[in-house]
Motif scaffolding. Structure first.
Motif, short mmCIF file in Angstrom:
data_model
loop_
_atom_site.label_atom_id
_atom_site.label_comp_id
_atom_site.label_asym_id
_atom_site.label_seq_id
_atom_site.Cartn_x
_atom_site.Cartn_y
_atom_site.Cartn_z
N PRO A 117 0.81 -1.22 0.00
CA PRO A 117 0.00 0.00 0.00
C PRO A 117 0.85 1.28 0.00
O PRO A 117 0.32 2.37 0.01
N THR A 118 2.17 1.13 -0.01
CA THR A 118 3.05 2.29 0.01
C THR A 118 4.27 2.03 -0.88
O THR A 118 4.66 0.88 -1.07
N ASP A 119 4.85 3.10 -1.39
CA ASP A 119 6.10 2.96 -2.14
C ASP A 119 7.26 3.58 -1.36
O ASP A 119 8.34 3.78 -1.88
N PHE A 120 7.01 3.91 -0.09
CA PHE A 120 8.00 4.46 0.83
C PHE A 120 8.62 5.76 0.29
O PHE A 120 9.81 6.00 0.46
N GLY A 121 7.80 6.57 -0.38
CA GLY A 121 8.25 7.87 -0.87
C GLY A 121 8.97 7.82 -2.21
O GLY A 121 9.50 8.84 -2.66
N TYR A 122 8.99 6.67 -2.88
CA TYR A 122 9.71 6.54 -4.16
C TYR A 122 9.14 7.48 -5.22
O TYR A 122 9.90 8.15 -5.93
N SER A 123 7.82 7.55 -5.36
CA SER A 123 7.22 8.39 -6.40
C SER A 123 7.57 9.87 -6.18
O SER A 123 7.84 10.60 -7.13
N ARG A 124 7.60 10.31 -4.94
CA ARG A 124 7.99 11.69 -4.63
C ARG A 124 9.46 11.93 -4.97
O ARG A 124 9.82 12.96 -5.54
#
Length: 131
Positions: free
Chosen positions: A101-108
């Motif tokens: 449910p998360t990408d750990f801030g990768y997209s940001r």
């Protein structure tokens, strides 16, 4: 940026920039260059970035689709808008392909990295012109 927004961002696989974003780092960036030059510059930037492949470019609509294969799989959409004859806005939308449910801030991080490179490459004017 409020605590709730930070939590929401952390538990997300999608990030996008826009004119009035609550995070100042994710507001639209403006550059002093023509629309055609902006499209060419972003295209060159993406082609030079390892793990990124342009899948389609629509110069009429100012959109570019990009597949990211490393270090994680993601999909990037670049939107380029001519504001004035020599002022252009660039926005990014990144969606990470993950079962979590998360990408750990990768997209940001992808967005901030691209903006950082583009800011150095072109004449950066500022962010969010409507403030």
């Amino acid at each position: 940026m409020s605590f709730l927004n930070k939590v929401k961002d952390f538990f997300s696989t999608h990030q996008e920039t826009r004119e009035k974003h609550y995070n100042p780092n994710l507001q639209s960036h403006y550059y002093k260059l023509t629309y055609k030059k902006a499209v060419q510059s972003v295209k060159e930037l993406i082609e030079q970035t390892p793990g990124m492949t342009i899948t389609s470019i629509s110069e009429e609509r100012g959109e570019m689709s990009v597949n990211i294969t490393s270090p994680r799989k993601a999909f990037l959409v670049v939107t380029i808008v001519s504001v004035r004859p020599i002022e252009t806005a660039v926005d990014f939308t990144v969606t990470t392909d993950t079962f979590l449910p998360t990408d750990f801030g990768y997209s940001r991080k992808v967005i901030l990295n691209l903006y950082s490179k583009l800011d150095k490459k072109e004449n950066f004017i500022g962010t969010s012109r409507s403030n």
